[in-house]
Write an enzyme that holds these catalytic residues in place. Structure first.
Site, PDB file in Angstrom:
ATOM      1  N   CYS A  31      -1.905   9.143   2.663  1.00  0.00           N
ATOM      2  CA  CYS A  31      -1.652   8.647   1.311  1.00  0.00           C
ATOM      3  C   CYS A  31      -2.778   9.003   0.346  1.00  0.00           C
ATOM      4  CB  CYS A  31      -1.461   7.131   1.338  1.00  0.00           C
ATOM      5  SG  CYS A  31      -2.745   6.267   2.251  1.00  0.00           S
ATOM      6  N   GLU A  40       0.880  -1.174   0.000  1.00  0.00           N
ATOM      7  CA  GLU A  40       0.000   0.000   0.000  1.00  0.00           C
ATOM      8  C   GLU A  40       0.912   1.217   0.000  1.00  0.00           C
ATOM      9  OE1 GLU A  40      -3.624   0.197   0.615  1.00  0.00           O
ATOM     10  OE2 GLU A  40      -3.663  -1.871  -0.100  1.00  0.00           O
TER      11      GLU A  40
END
Lengths: 493, 494
Positions: free
Chosen positions: A260, A225
């Site tokens: 993110c 990720e």
């Protein structure tokens, strides 16, 4: 080895040998099959829910120590999401664990087939510093609900939260199957040398490559990720007040941009830019007041390394000229105010690297199409956002922009929906999780086919007579006649 | 292809991909239909190539490669539109009005490495998936099957869109040049050794990979009371050992586990079946090359292993022929019982009864065949486990207590032909699954798309986060609509 599940790194000698012993112990625990039952898995998740309920203030305190994270954010973006992940998994687990029957074709008649989910075995979860609670516990929840044994390595850049896990989590879950290893590069390296059944990593692309290279030695599957520059395309056909608020809360309301999926930069048309900038300025003042460095609702920058990194992005002379709002900083307290920049040069570092901070550059183009081309000239981001009321633009965006996930007319929300896979593509990552996708990420889908001893087809076997070959052709392509002939045993021996 | 062209092939194909043409349903359909035509019109060419590379009989070539590909292409054409359609996902009522869906998109540019044993099948099967998913592709077939490589190069460029689908021929040096370039996914079928090299290269670009490896796939042979069942079972075992490519097959039976007392029955039936299937050996594929022939010879060269040969054992290095060979209980530490055999040698392992059994209370009826489970679990996870049994308890135990890519009861090989079952390994046998829709998914990115409108704002989302807002959010997150309503109406605080 410490008592319970904690392993203290940071110079206490957690090396390759200790890591190997740790993994061997977990393999023994996994081989005992204790993690396989629904009861065990539910007990782990219930333990985590209890931990969240009983230790909420301790969690918030750790997050505040690590990031000066406002309570509201800690609740909204970490604690509640972690709890929701547990309750959703507890509700759905039995259904996920059930074998899935699948149809079979004439070719294998008579037969029955199903797909059975099994745990991969012993998995490693390496977490990040920006949502240190959620990004540690969420993949661990997935690993546990799928029946695996887990090692969690929280980020050392968020030491209070890391310590919380090492100290508190063992009191709530089965220590023989869940271990926490604290530490930094040496400890992570020691862990990466071991053979895992899966490695789940959240962080940046540079370390992601190191993780995958280590996994390659054992041919271990990975989920990564990562991040990227999440673009926000704002069309002129919007309710600009609402759009500005949603963008602002998605940017600065998420760890002050250190997320993110936070908007990294905005694209809009030259003609609409002034309206948008105006709305953003008014929103920022409403959210954080005239002196944002004093606001309790803004996280600080995590550490001085990142502070310096961000300052070097801003202090580039071609960039600092483009500030239209904000720019204040307090180095002692590692605080930076929300900052808007207009028409930052495309080749500046600010526009080339993931910002991961409170700067929001706005780049302008003549047409919306040019904005889409610009987005596609960069590597695929974790999330891409579009604000528009124009259906045509919406369809064009969805069709032509590739990203891990996509949101129209809002920001960041998609990660809270357990029915949507959360993950990147290209440089923004490999694999996805959340909801059932977490269960699947840590499972092997075993294909099970059962036949009886009837329905034999001598046509399969040598010697290959022309007649056999004819029947075989029909059989493979599902012809009823060929099947009937095969069942009747043609050609006879 | 000239080696100077290899360095730029990823970029060439990427340019074709970025033109957008591979994304349309029309393009994908046209390519799949073209593959259909290729498979029908070039059948003779395929048979010739496979005969040349492996001495494969055309029936085997059809059964194991051509026929399977025809089935796969038909299945993809039938389902393509459905696969491409975004699917709606539920969203919480709270976020009304919101629409969520999963939108599949191509990854972009795919690199496929295929292996030499089913050189056409294992090249085109992933190709079908990659095309269905809308990607551009470079295929690198194994240089150990040169006739098939040449066939693929010629026919792919004749039938398919040669700007978007290319075949690159060559050996490890060409493979290396390809691995240095940037791909959106790499699909590899082959050995673990090379898979490590592929994944390490992929890591530099964060390229996702799928690796289809092998392993020692066992067949558990329980006692079957009916002679007819035994005959069928043994034919199926032979059908997974020598019949496909002389045992050079990843989903073949590597070795058999059977109780000591039943071994003679099994062995007799094996010999009888071999005699029936192979009155002559002209239907048997040959070993691919001298190197593998040597490797296989070495497996039975060890005297302690050679001593356990009970059938076959003859070798001919000129014709690369190895006779179907059966061994009974070779030493467990010999290489033949630790490396994937990938050849026409079949060890039979009679299940060892552990000493602990003798200390169990007498009311337990321990079936010795169940020791197979422990035997298999002590070893790396194989690509497939086969079990021939009618015992429901044993079946449940095998299903629950072993792990493998696939598990097939009472037959062999055919799980490969099921479009609805995922095909791939786990642990040492690889990761990533394909066939049917799993192929489409393997070469797609499933993009989550959430659409909201500007209506219905929840102002308590936004800073400043006054003390009253946190309890509000708690109600929201508990989906406690009643409390939420009360709060909104101002009838509840704190």
């Amino acid at each position: 080895m410490g008592s319970g599940g904690e392993e203290r790194g940071n110079g206490t000698g957690f090396d390759g040998a200790m890591a190997a012993e740790l993994v061997a112990g977990l393999r023994r625990s996994f081989a005992s099959r204790r993690t396989r039952s629904h009861e065990w898995r539910a007990a782990q998740l219930k333990g985590i829910v209890r931990m969240i309920d009983e230790k909420e203030s301790a969690i918030m305190a750790a997050l505040h120590e690590d990031l000066a994270k406002p309570q509201m954010e800690s609740y909204l973006h970490e604690i509640s999401l972690a709890k929701a992940a547990c309750t959703f998994a507890l509700k759905e687990m039995k259904c996920w664990m059930k074998p899935e029957k699948v149809p079979t074709s004439l070719t294998t008649f008579p037969s029955s087939a199903e797909i059975i989910s099994e745990p991969l075995g012993v998995v490693l979860v390496i977490s990040a510093w920006n949502y240190p609670f959620l990004l540690s516990i969420d993949p661990v929840i997935g690993a546990l609900v799928a029946g695996n044994a887990v090692v969690l390595k929280p980020s050392e850049v968020a030491p209070a939260t890391s310590y919380f896990f090492a100290k508190v989590l063992p009191e709530y879950i089965d220590n023989s199957c869940v271990k926490i290893v604290e530490g930094s590069i040496p400890e992570t390296t020691a862990l990466l040398e071991q053979k895992w059944d899966k490695i789940f990593y959240t962080g940046n692309g540079k370390v992601g490559r190191i993780v995958m290279a280590a996994a390659a030695k054992h041919l271990t599957p990975v989920a990564l990720e990562l991040g990227g520059k999440c673009p926000v395309l704002v069309d002129s056909s919007v309710d600009v007040k609402v759009a500005a608020k949603r963008i602002a809360v998605g940017k600065w309301g998420c760890n002050n941009g250190q997320a993110c999926i936070a908007p990294d930069y905005i694209l809009t048309t030259k003609s609409f830019a002034p309206t948008l900038v105006d709305a953003m300025k008014r929103t920022l003042e409403k959210f954080y007041g005239k002196d944002p460095l004093e606001s309790a609702d803004l996280s600080r920058i995590v550490n001085s390394n990142h502070f310096k990194r961000l300052m070097s992005l801003l202090d580039d002379e071609n960039v600092s000229d483009t500030i239209v709002y904000g720019g204040q900083r307090d180095e002692q307290h590692l605080k930076i105010a929300p900052t808007l920049l207009l028409d930052v040069p495309h080749d500046s570092s600010m526009m080339k690297e993931e910002i991961f901070g409170p700067f929001l550059p706005i780049v302008t183009f003549d047409e919306v199409e040019d904005c889409i081309d610009f987005i596609n000239s960069k590597s695929k981001p974790l999330a891409a956002y579009l604000f528009t009321k124009d259906r045509k633009i919406e369809d064009k965006f969805v069709k032509n922009v590739s990203a891990g996930g996509m949101l129209i007319n809002d920001v960041a929300l998609h990660l809270a929906n357990p029915h949507l896979p959360f993950g990147g593509v290209g440089e923004s990552g490999i694999g996805a999780y959340h909801g059932k996708f977490s269960f699947d990420a840590f499972s092997h889908k075993k294909a099970v086919l059962s036949r009886g001893f009837g329905g034999e087809a001598p046509a399969r076997y040598p010697p290959y007579t022309p007649q056999k070959q004819r029947i075989l052709r029909g059989l493979i392509n599902g012809s009823i006649i060929a099947l009937v002939l095969a069942i009747l045993g043609f050609p006879r021996d | 292809m000239e080696s100077v062209g290899v360095e730029g092939v990823a970029n060439e194909v990427r340019t074709a991909y970025e033109s957008g043409k591979t994304r349309s349903l029309a393009w994908r359909r046209s390519q799949l239909k073209a593959l259909q035509r290729l498979l029908y019109e070039e059948e003779e060419g395929m048979f010739r190539a496979l005969k040349q590379d492996l001495g494969k009989h055309q029936a085997e070539a059809y059964r194991d490669e051509v026929g399977i590909l025809i089935k796969s292409v038909n299945y993809a054409l039938e389902n393509l539109k459905k696969w491409m359609t975004p699917c709606r996902v539920p969203v919480p009522l709270l976020t009304f009005p919101t629409r969520g869906e999963l939108v599949p998109e191509p990854l972009g540019v795919i690199l496929i490495f295929s292996s030499w044993n089913f050189p056409i099948g294992l090249s085109l099967e992933p190709l079908i998936g990659a095309i269905a998913a809308g990607n551009a592709i470079v295929l690198k077939p194994s240089e150990l099957a040169p006739a098939s490589s040449n066939f693929l190069a010629k026919s792919v460029s004749k039938y398919l869109d040669s700007m978007s689908v290319k075949v690159v021929r060559g050996g490890p040096d060409v493979g290396q040049k390809l691995l240095e370039q940037k791909w959106d996914k790499i699909f590899f079928t082959g050995s673990s050794r090379v898979a490590r090299i592929v994944m390490a290269a992929a890591a530099k670009h964060l390229t996702p990979v799928a690796v289809e490896l092998g392993g020692k796939s066992p067949a558990i042979f329980d006692s079957l009371s009916s002679a007819r069942d035994r005959k069928v079972a043994v034919e199926r075992i032979v059908g997974a050992k020598w019949v496909p490519c002389s045992g050079q097959v990843c989903i073949g039976v590597d070795y058999v586990l059977v109780e000591e007392q039943f071994a003679p029955i099994l062995i007799d039936q094996l010999k009888a079946t071999l005699e029936k299937f192979y009155p002559r050996f002209d239907c048997l594929s040959r070993i691919i090359n001298g190197q593998h022939f040597q490797r296989l010879s070495n497996l039975i060269k060890d005297p302690s292993v050679a001593a356990t040969i009970i059938h076959g054992g003859s070798l001919d290095s000129e014709t690369l022929f190895i006779e179907p060979t059966i061994l009974l209980d070779p030493p467990l530490d010999a290489e033949i019982m630790n490396e994937e055999i990938f050849g026409p040698l079949l060890p039979i392992i009679t299940v060892i009864v552990h000493v602990q059994v003798l200390t169990l209370p007498s009311r337990f009826q321990l079936k010795k065949i169940e020791d197979s489970i422990e035997f298999i679990r002590a070893r790396p996870k194989p690509l497939v486990i086969y079990a021939f049994t009618k015992d429901e308890k044993l079946r449940s135990r095998i299903t629950a207590e072993t792990s493998s890519g696939s598990l097939t009861f009472n037959d062999t090989m055919i799980q490969f032909a099921c479009d609805e079952l995922p095909f791939g390994g786990v642990g040492g046998s690889g990761f990533g699954q394909y066939h049917g829709k799993f192929s489409f998914d393997m070469f797609s990115h499933t993009k989550a798309v959430l659409r909201r409108s500007f209506l219905l704002e929840f102002t308590f989302r936004y800073p400043p986060w006054d003390a009253w807002k946190l309890p509000f959010m708690r109600s929201v997150y508990h989906f406690d609509y009643v409390t939420l309503l009360l709060r909104v109406l101002g009838l509840k605080r704190g």
